[in-house]
Write an enzyme that holds these catalytic residues in place. Structure first.
Site, PDB file in Angstrom:
ATOM      1  N   GLU A  26      40.340  37.538  27.743  1.00 51.93           N
ATOM      2  CA  GLU A  26      39.265  36.536  27.536  1.00 51.93           C
ATOM      3  C   GLU A  26      39.179  36.020  26.198  1.00 51.93           C
ATOM      4  OE1 GLU A  26      36.236  37.647  31.014  1.00 51.93           O
ATOM      5  OE2 GLU A  26      36.143  38.817  29.161  1.00 51.93           O
ATOM      6  N   ASP A 222      37.501  34.668  40.838  1.00 52.26           N
ATOM      7  CA  ASP A 222      37.519  35.107  41.968  1.00 52.26           C
ATOM      8  C   ASP A 222      36.189  34.446  42.659  1.00 52.26           C
ATOM      9  OD1 ASP A 222      36.527  37.374  40.267  1.00 52.26           O
ATOM     10  OD2 ASP A 222      35.162  37.114  42.017  1.00 52.26           O
TER      11      ASP A 222
HETATM   12  N1  ADE Z   1      33.636  38.644  36.810  1.00 48.15           N
HETATM   13  C1  ADE Z   1      34.677  38.137  37.503  1.00 48.15           C
HETATM   14  N2  ADE Z   1      34.458  38.398  38.728  1.00 48.15           N
HETATM   15  C2  ADE Z   1      33.390  38.975  39.191  1.00 48.15           C
HETATM   16  C3  ADE Z   1      32.585  39.667  40.033  1.00 48.15           C
HETATM   17  N3  ADE Z   1      33.238  39.314  41.402  1.00 48.15           N
HETATM   18  N4  ADE Z   1      31.577  40.255  39.851  1.00 48.15           N
HETATM   19  C4  ADE Z   1      31.157  40.267  38.699  1.00 48.15           C
HETATM   20  N5  ADE Z   1      31.458  39.901  37.717  1.00 48.15           N
HETATM   21  C5  ADE Z   1      32.778  39.403  37.814  1.00 48.15           C
END
Ligand code: ADE
Length: 256
Positions: A26, A222
């Site tokens: 990041e 995601d």
């Molecule tokens: N950062 C990226 N994806 C995430 C998720 N599914 N839950 C918590 N933090 C995240």
């Protein structure tokens, strides 16, 4: 006379922008454009001090989770006297209209795991949250307008030439990586959130306590469902690049 010169010199020096991420992926794109002046280690984290497009900045990888994020924000504020804090990173999607690659600029940010656990229910202690700085939101929106994003990978969107959507919205934070459609739905219904991550509200809380302006920029890696861990691995770099492009453009706009 000497006092006057020192005063004028200190007035002409701009306080740095603090930039925090949880992961190397990041921070990588942001540091690519940094002219590094010093590197400090404080409380086992590395603070990289220098200039990005001539703007003084301090970049730091905090590590994952709320404690790491909070202590890092506090160090940025107390030791480096940052003018503002920009948090940059990836998140899991909560609003079903959003997809991997889409970007959320924080308007509000709330702890989703802070509350009272009863036998059949969980009652959050706060459903209002922390409010991000209006001016930084405005700059982030302008920055997003100027950025040319890479098209969304075809694995995510079948259409070719589809570009990420950018919204100003609500982010929730907890010390949990969410990989559960049931929990995603609960977060959507309880907080009306757009995305979930693991650091933002902790940084926001520290900034609010210290009266330092902040904004959180998150790109979806995601959609917080059962395949979130696999999607995260596949799309973390694409998503991190999208949010970093906005942060880099923000720095250009914030340069005085
Ligand atoms: N950062 C990226 N994806 C995430 C998720 N599914 N839950 C918590 N933090 C995240």
């Amino acid at each position: 006379m000497i006092t006057l010169i020192i005063l004028l010199l200190s007035l002409s020096q701009q306080e740095p922008i603090g930039i925090i991420s949880a992961l190397d992926e990041e921070l990588a794109f942001i540091k690519e454009d940094m002219v590094i002046e010093t590197v400090d280690t404080v409380s086992n984290r590395i603070f990289t001090i220098g200039k990005i497009y001539d703007m003084p900045c301090v970049c730091v990888k905090a590590g994952i989770g709320k404690v790491n994020a909070a202590m890092t924000a506090e160090i940025l504020i107390l030791k480096y006297s940052v003018d503002c804090v920009i948090y940059n990173g990836v998140a899991g999607g909560i609003d079903p209209d959003l997809d991997i690659g889409d970007i959320i600029i924080s308007k509000t940010i709330i702890h989703h795991d802070f509350g009272q656990l009863m036998p059949d229910t969980f009652i959050p202690f706060d459903t209002i949250g922390f409010i991000a700085d209006k001016y930084l939101i405005e700059i982030a929106v302008k920055a997003a307008d100027n950025v040319k994003f890479d098209p969304v990978p075809q694995k995510i969107c079948k259409e070719t030439g589809h570009f990420p959507e950018v919204i100003v919205g609500r982010i929730v934070t907890g010390d949990q990586f969410i990989s559960s459609e049931e929990k995603r739905k609960w977060i959507e219904q309880t907080f009306h959130a757009d995305c979930v991550e693991m650091e933002g509200a902790a940084v926001a809380q520290v900034c609010v306590i210290n009266q330092v302006p902040f904004v959180i920029i998150r790109c979806l890696s995601d959609i917080a469902n059962e395949t979130a861990d696999i999607d995260f691995e596949e799309f973390v770099v694409y998503a991190a690049k999208n949010s970093s492009l906005i942060v880099n453009e923000m720095i250009k706009l914030l340069r005085k």
